[in-house]
Design a protein around this motif. Structure first.
Motif, PDB file in Angstrom:
ATOM      1  N   GLY A 235       0.713  -1.326   0.075  1.00 29.04           N
ATOM      2  CA  GLY A 235      -0.151  -0.033  -0.211  1.00 29.04           C
ATOM      3  C   GLY A 235       0.787   1.266  -0.253  1.00 29.04           C
ATOM      4  O   GLY A 235       2.132   1.089   0.210  1.00 29.04           O
ATOM      5  N   GLY A 236       0.000   2.041  -0.306  1.00 26.86           N
ATOM      6  CA  GLY A 236       0.837   3.714  -0.531  1.00 26.86           C
ATOM      7  C   GLY A 236       1.188   4.406   0.794  1.00 26.86           C
ATOM      8  O   GLY A 236       2.315   5.016   0.770  1.00 26.86           O
TER       9      GLY A 236
ATOM     10  N   THR B 277       4.659   3.164   1.571  1.00 25.46           N
ATOM     11  CA  THR B 277       5.443   3.634   0.369  1.00 25.46           C
ATOM     12  C   THR B 277       5.994   4.846   0.940  1.00 25.46           C
ATOM     13  O   THR B 277       7.168   5.443   0.847  1.00 25.46           O
TER      14      THR B 277
ATOM     15  N   VAL C 215      -1.260  -1.595 -12.535  1.00 28.71           N
ATOM     16  CA  VAL C 215      -0.660  -1.950 -11.372  1.00 28.71           C
ATOM     17  C   VAL C 215      -1.743  -1.543 -10.227  1.00 28.71           C
ATOM     18  O   VAL C 215      -1.674  -0.329  -9.872  1.00 28.71           O
TER      19      VAL C 215
ATOM     20  N   ARG D 182      -3.611  -2.628  -6.144  1.00 27.34           N
ATOM     21  CA  ARG D 182      -4.058  -3.793  -5.212  1.00 27.34           C
ATOM     22  C   ARG D 182      -5.351  -4.291  -5.714  1.00 27.34           C
ATOM     23  O   ARG D 182      -6.134  -3.620  -6.416  1.00 27.34           O
TER      24      ARG D 182
ATOM     25  N   LYS E 185     -10.406   0.051  -7.790  1.00 27.12           N
ATOM     26  CA  LYS E 185      -9.459   0.455  -8.702  1.00 27.12           C
ATOM     27  C   LYS E 185      -9.728   0.534 -10.243  1.00 27.12           C
ATOM     28  O   LYS E 185      -9.171   0.912 -11.016  1.00 27.12           O
TER      29      LYS E 185
ATOM     30  N   VAL F 102      -0.901  -6.215 -13.150  1.00 29.13           N
ATOM     31  CA  VAL F 102      -0.234  -6.929 -11.745  1.00 29.13           C
ATOM     32  C   VAL F 102      -1.358  -6.435 -10.977  1.00 29.13           C
ATOM     33  O   VAL F 102      -1.785  -5.311 -10.812  1.00 29.13           O
TER      34      VAL F 102
ATOM     35  N   THR G  43      -2.209  -6.992  -7.056  1.00 30.64           N
ATOM     36  CA  THR G  43      -1.627  -7.108  -5.825  1.00 30.64           C
ATOM     37  C   THR G  43      -2.645  -7.542  -4.810  1.00 30.64           C
ATOM     38  O   THR G  43      -3.615  -7.141  -4.726  1.00 30.64           O
TER      39      THR G  43
ATOM     40  N   HIS H 260       0.963 -11.051  -7.726  1.00 35.16           N
ATOM     41  CA  HIS H 260       2.140 -11.178  -6.848  1.00 35.16           C
ATOM     42  C   HIS H 260       2.331  -9.754  -6.262  1.00 35.16           C
ATOM     43  O   HIS H 260       2.126  -8.787  -7.094  1.00 35.16           O
ATOM     44  N   SER H 261       3.139  -9.783  -5.025  1.00 37.43           N
ATOM     45  CA  SER H 261       3.929  -8.516  -4.835  1.00 37.43           C
ATOM     46  C   SER H 261       5.472  -8.724  -5.443  1.00 37.43           C
ATOM     47  O   SER H 261       5.928  -9.873  -5.635  1.00 37.43           O
ATOM     48  N   TYR H 262       6.076  -7.540  -5.773  1.00 31.87           N
ATOM     49  CA  TYR H 262       7.414  -7.490  -6.162  1.00 31.87           C
ATOM     50  C   TYR H 262       8.187  -6.701  -5.596  1.00 31.87           C
ATOM     51  O   TYR H 262       7.834  -5.445  -5.132  1.00 31.87           O
TER      52      TYR H 262
ATOM     53  N   MET I 209       9.308  -3.422  -9.670  1.00 30.85           N
ATOM     54  CA  MET I 209       8.038  -2.336 -10.092  1.00 30.85           C
ATOM     55  C   MET I 209       9.008  -1.321 -10.842  1.00 30.85           C
ATOM     56  O   MET I 209       8.003  -0.679 -11.877  1.00 30.85           O
TER      57      MET I 209
ATOM     58  N   ASN J 278      -3.467   7.723  -5.615  1.00 34.13           N
ATOM     59  CA  ASN J 278      -2.894   6.682  -6.360  1.00 34.13           C
ATOM     60  C   ASN J 278      -1.508   7.274  -6.503  1.00 34.13           C
ATOM     61  O   ASN J 278      -1.075   7.873  -7.411  1.00 34.13           O
ATOM     62  N   LEU J 279      -0.602   6.533  -5.771  1.00 33.01           N
ATOM     63  CA  LEU J 279       0.809   6.852  -5.815  1.00 33.01           C
ATOM     64  C   LEU J 279       1.208   6.060  -7.135  1.00 33.01           C
ATOM     65  O   LEU J 279       2.509   6.619  -7.849  1.00 33.01           O
ATOM     66  N   VAL J 280       0.720   5.042  -7.401  1.00 33.16           N
ATOM     67  CA  VAL J 280       1.256   4.265  -8.944  1.00 33.16           C
ATOM     68  C   VAL J 280       1.319   5.425  -9.777  1.00 33.16           C
ATOM     69  O   VAL J 280       2.353   5.322 -10.687  1.00 33.16           O
TER      70      VAL J 280
ATOM     71  N   GLU K 232       4.455   7.317  -9.469  1.00 29.88           N
ATOM     72  CA  GLU K 232       5.687   6.267  -9.516  1.00 29.88           C
ATOM     73  C   GLU K 232       5.869   6.339 -10.878  1.00 29.88           C
ATOM     74  O   GLU K 232       7.142   6.265 -11.343  1.00 29.88           O
TER      75      GLU K 232
END
Ligand code: ADP
Ligand code: F6P
Length: 479
Positions: free
Chosen positions: A36-37, A40, A277, A279, A284, A312, A314, A354-356, A361, A381-383, A386
């Motif tokens: 989770g964000g 991060t 990407v 969760r 989402k 992906v 998660t 999966h988690s990576y 990422m 939404n940090l993705v 990123e």
């Protein structure tokens, strides 16, 4: 002073510690970065600050002893199996989460869940009170701990208390459904300062205080007036961000770049690699995205191996029924699309549950020509941030839902309303077809925004707002 009796000037409290305790089948214990964000963002803020982090270690049972990790003092809080079910999976993720995300799925209301929520919030407050030095700054996070500010104020009137909401704060019409709305608002008003992702979230909170508690409000400030407690509490927007410099540096490393190239090669070097990407969460909009992509496949606008879509998903909250249903739906849809549109060696959708590690990422972001961020509702939404951070080459294109916090900052994205499937399809096609030169211009502007508003700046703004909040707490510390 014994190691478990240390006191800190900065104490962070979040439902989860930055690491989860994992016990393998053969009994070996290891620690893994939590999902989770929140983690991060806060992990990079707290790294090398002399602070404490109070949180759950991610498994039911006794809490491990406090320990040090990357310069942070981690103080685990125990949750029993029943508390995990009722406080975390129940009240936090099956009552509050749906209400705070536009009731995309229905919320469940159980009085016993709230009793456990209160009990666990008190345990967190006690743990905070134990590790906070006199006059400390206490920074509480997210919807799982909304009663904690009020409880800490009772236990430790000497400390300064801030709370940050990582998710949306709902409009009063939805919030009002909660039978425990008064307790939640009063809990939050125990803070000196409340931070939200968007201006609208802060306004929703202030309006709820006015309409449901009858409190006086002025601009972004709520007046609390009780016989024993008379203060003003400010609620404003401080949108969260990411560690731009750290992540960009990781993306630039030769190992990450080589891995990005390898990912593209192993997917058959497509003309366009599309990536999602998230969760695996119903907020989402993964299903809407897959539906839109399926129609584009059916209309032959995209086709593997020329276009490849990697999703992906998660693993998340896997014992909550709505999440189990979502997983079945998404995996059914992916299976259907693959059955219909894949060719041998060229699947239509590559689905990874999966988690990576962070490098993987970053390599995925660097490899992807288009990132699809299509939530129906998302605090930030940090993705999305990123992705643009990893694109130091100014390549790539971002498709972004207008129902994310990120939409209010990343104005150069290909903006979509995920409920509008035709519009979503057009947004995806525009992201694929817009000339590279134009896409580089858009990406450059988005990167500038995230570089200028990184997570360090977010934390500094939050802490400044907290330090300059309207009134200082009473000076006396308990004996
Ligand atoms: P949320 O907090 O709702 O999960 P965000 O997009 O704000 O959503 O943050 C998600 C964070 O989790 C990001 O830092 C992202 O890189 C990370 N993440 C998401 N999926 C994975 C995964 N499969 N493996 C590792 N990290 C992931
Ligand atoms: O901000 C949303 C949030 O609930 C955070 O509290 C957490 O970092 C993330 O989503 C992951 O959720 P969970 O801790 O329930 O796995």
């Amino acid at each position: 002073m014994s190691p478990s009796k240390r006191a800190f000037d900065l104490v962070v409290a979040a439902n989860r510690l930055p690491v989860d305790r994992v016990v393998s089948a053969d009994g070996e214990v290891s620690w893994r970065t939590s999902p989770g964000g929140l983690v991060t963002a806060m992990e990079s803020v707290m790294r090398d600050r002399d602070g404490a982090w109070v949180g759950w270690a991610g498994e039911a049972g006794e809490a491990p002893e406090p320990f040090e990790e990357q310069g942070m003092w981690l103080r685990p809080v125990a949750l029993s199996e029943d508390e995990v079910k009722q406080y975390y999976e129940g009240f936090s993720n099956d009552t509050l989460w749906p209400i705070y995300h536009d009731v995309i799925v229905g919320a469940s209301f159980h009085r016993q869940w709230f009793t456990q929520y209160e009990k666990v919030n008190r345990r967190f407050a006690e743990a905070i009170a134990e590790v906070a030095a006199k006059g400390a700054t206490v920074w509480v996070h997210d919807y799982q701990l909304q009663l904690v500010p009020g409880m800490v104020r009772e236990l430790r009137p000497d400390v300064r208390i801030g709370w940050f909401d990582h998710i949306p704060f709902p409009p009063v019409e939805l919030f009002a459904q909660l039978p425990w709305r008064r307790a939640i608002l009063e809990g939050l008003l125990g803070a000196d300062y409340l931070g939200f992702q968007r201006v609208a979230d802060a306004q929703n909170f202030v309006r709820a205080c006015r309409q449901l508690l009858g409190l006086q409000t002025r601009g972004d400030t709520v007046s609390v007036s009780r016989a024993d407690d008379s203060r003003r509490v400010r609620a404003s927007a401080v949108p969260i961000s990411i560690d731009f410099k750290g992540l960009e540096a990781l993306a630039k490393e030769p190992e990450t770049r080589a891995r990005a190239k390898e990912i593209r090669e192993s997917l058959g070097d497509p003309e366009t690699l599309l990536l999602g990407v998230d969760r695996l969460d119903y907020t989402k909009g993964i299903g809407h995205r897959i539906k839109a992509y399926g129609e584009l496949l059916a209309e032959d606008k995209v086709a593997p191996p020329r276009e490849v879509f990697v999703q992906v998903a998660t693993p998340s909250r896997e014992r909550v029924e709505a999440y189990q249903q979502l997983r079945a739906e998404i995996e059914g849809e992916v299976g259907r699309l693959n059955g219909e549109f894949s060719r041998i060696g060229a699947p239509a959708v590559q689905y990874l549950h999966h988690s990576y590690p962070r490098r993987e990422m970053a390599a995925l972001f660097l490899a992807a020509d288009v990132l699809l961020v299509t939530p129906l509702r998302d605090g930030m939404n940090l993705v999305a941030k990123e992705y643009v951070t990893c694109r130091y080459d100014e390549g790539g294109a971002l498709v972004l839902s207008e129902f994310t916090g990120a939409f209010h900052e990343l104005h150069q994205a290909f903006v979509v309303n995920p409920h509008d499937i035709e519009g979503l399809k057009q947004g995806i096609m525009r992201a694929i077809e817009t000339p590279d030169k134009e896409k580089r211009r858009l990406m450059r502007a988005m990167r500038r925004r995230v570089a200028d508003h990184d997570v360090q700046r977010w934390a500094a703004r939050f802490l400044e707002n907290l330090a300059s909040a309207p009134e200082r707490p009473a000076p006396a510390a308990p004996s």
